[in-house]
Design an enzyme around this catalytic site. Structure first.
Site, short mmCIF file in Angstrom:
data_model
loop_
_atom_site.label_atom_id
_atom_site.label_comp_id
_atom_site.label_asym_id
_atom_site.label_seq_id
_atom_site.Cartn_x
_atom_site.Cartn_y
_atom_site.Cartn_z
N TYR A 7 -0.35 -2.54 -12.66
CA TYR A 7 0.27 -1.97 -13.88
C TYR A 7 -0.78 -1.70 -14.95
CZ TYR A 7 4.95 -2.91 -12.06
OH TYR A 7 6.10 -2.90 -11.31
C1 LIG Z 1 0.92 -2.54 -5.66
C2 LIG Z 1 1.40 -1.33 -4.87
C3 LIG Z 1 2.76 -0.88 -5.39
C4 LIG Z 1 0.38 -0.20 -5.04
O1 LIG Z 1 0.85 0.94 -4.36
P1 LIG Z 1 -0.17 1.90 -3.60
O2 LIG Z 1 0.62 3.08 -3.13
O3 LIG Z 1 -0.88 1.12 -2.53
O4 LIG Z 1 -1.20 2.27 -4.74
P2 LIG Z 1 -1.71 3.75 -5.08
O5 LIG Z 1 -2.35 4.35 -3.88
O6 LIG Z 1 -0.61 4.54 -5.70
O7 LIG Z 1 -2.81 3.43 -6.18
C5 LIG Z 1 -2.89 4.21 -7.34
C6 LIG Z 1 -4.03 3.70 -8.18
O8 LIG Z 1 -3.80 2.31 -8.50
C7 LIG Z 1 -4.89 1.52 -8.07
N1 LIG Z 1 -4.35 0.25 -7.56
C8 LIG Z 1 -3.54 0.08 -6.51
N2 LIG Z 1 -3.23 -1.23 -6.37
C9 LIG Z 1 -3.91 -1.88 -7.34
C10 LIG Z 1 -4.01 -3.25 -7.71
N3 LIG Z 1 -3.35 -4.22 -7.06
N4 LIG Z 1 -4.78 -3.57 -8.79
C11 LIG Z 1 -5.46 -2.60 -9.47
N5 LIG Z 1 -5.38 -1.28 -9.17
C12 LIG Z 1 -4.62 -0.93 -8.11
C13 LIG Z 1 -5.56 2.32 -6.98
O9 LIG Z 1 -6.93 1.97 -6.85
C14 LIG Z 1 -5.37 3.75 -7.47
O10 LIG Z 1 -6.34 4.02 -8.46
P3 LIG Z 1 -6.85 5.55 -8.74
O11 LIG Z 1 -5.63 6.41 -8.93
O12 LIG Z 1 -7.66 5.43 -10.00
O13 LIG Z 1 -7.63 5.96 -7.52
C15 LIG Z 1 1.48 -1.65 -3.34
O14 LIG Z 1 0.24 -2.14 -2.91
C16 LIG Z 1 2.54 -2.66 -2.99
O15 LIG Z 1 3.69 -2.28 -2.76
N6 LIG Z 1 2.18 -3.94 -2.92
C17 LIG Z 1 3.13 -5.00 -2.57
C18 LIG Z 1 4.20 -5.21 -3.64
C19 LIG Z 1 3.62 -5.34 -5.06
O16 LIG Z 1 2.62 -6.00 -5.28
N7 LIG Z 1 4.31 -4.68 -6.03
C20 LIG Z 1 3.80 -4.61 -7.39
C21 LIG Z 1 4.84 -4.62 -8.46
S1 LIG Z 1 5.80 -6.12 -8.53
#
Ligand SMILES: CC(C)(COP(=O)(O)OP(=O)(O)OC[C@H]1O[C@@H](n2cnc3c(N)ncnc32)[C@H](O)[C@@H]1OP(=O)(O)O)[C@@H](O)C(=O)NCCC(=O)NCCS
Length: 152
Positions: free
Chosen positions: A138
């Site tokens: 976030y």
């Molecule tokens: C966290 C989550 C939603 C990220 O989704 P994702 O599709 O893998 O991430 P994206 O490919 O859209 O990433 C977009 C950007 O965010 C960054 N990002 C992704 N996860 C990140 C993290 N945990 N911490 C910091 N940055 C992160 C990426 O590096 C990317 O950066 P950029 O656009 O500058 O290149 C996914 O890993 C997930 O579902 N995890 C398990 C559940 C969870 O943790 N949910 C979080 C909310 S409760």
């Protein structure tokens, strides 16, 4: 690039979705539909052309937040409580991590909450993070959120 669309959670097949965090997977399988029916949450799913779930926004709720806890704008700091939209957890299917679906999911949730604020008062979005990694996700998108991010 994956072809996708967003839909309210309905009769989608939830059995094969896994984001890697059991608590979130269990919520989708066992509770999300019930909460949608009771209107205590508004889960949305991102689906592919076969209506397979790629990702889910677990909930979008309206409520009140403290302007102190929130990084409030000066003009609303005088209110004891401010109407806000709570963005519950969001999750992307494990096989699609790192494909920017998380960003798209977050933008969709922010856009829907912004559109709703024309009819139901809400001055911004508070995102609830399940853990430190989620909090960093976030914070990475902080410029799109109106105020602070809570870690639950
Ligand atoms: C966290 C989550 C939603 C990220 O989704 P994702 O599709 O893998 O991430 P994206 O490919 O859209 O990433 C977009 C950007 O965010 C960054 N990002 C992704 N996860 C990140 C993290 N945990 N911490 C910091 N940055 C992160 C990426 O590096 C990317 O950066 P950029 O656009 O500058 O290149 C996914 O890993 C997930 O579902 N995890 C398990 C559940 C969870 O943790 N949910 C979080 C909310 S409760």
């Amino acid at each position: 690039m994956i072809a996708y669309s967003f839909e309210p959670l309905g009769d989608h097949d939830r059995s094969s979705f896994s984001c890697g965090i059991p608590e979130l997977d269990d919520y989708l399988r066992l509770r999300a539909n019930q909460e949608a029916k009771r209107k205590v949450a508004a889960p949305f799913v991102m689906v592919d052309q076969g209506r397979r779930i790629l990702a889910i926004t677990h909930s979008l709720l309206t409520g009140f937040a403290s302007p102190v806890a929130a990084r409030s704008r000066q003009e609303i700091a005088r209110y004891p409580l401010i109407p806000a939209t709570l963005l519950g957890r969001l999750a992307v299917g494990r096989e699609h991590h790192g494909q920017k679906l998380g960003s798209l999911l977050l933008m969709d949730a922010l856009h829907r909450s912004w559109k709703n604020s024309a009819q139901i008062a809400s001055v911004g979005v508070v995102a609830e993070a399940i853990n430190e990694s989620a909090r960093k996700f976030y914070l990475h998108h902080e410029s799109f959120l109106f105020w602070s991010i809570r870690v639950s």
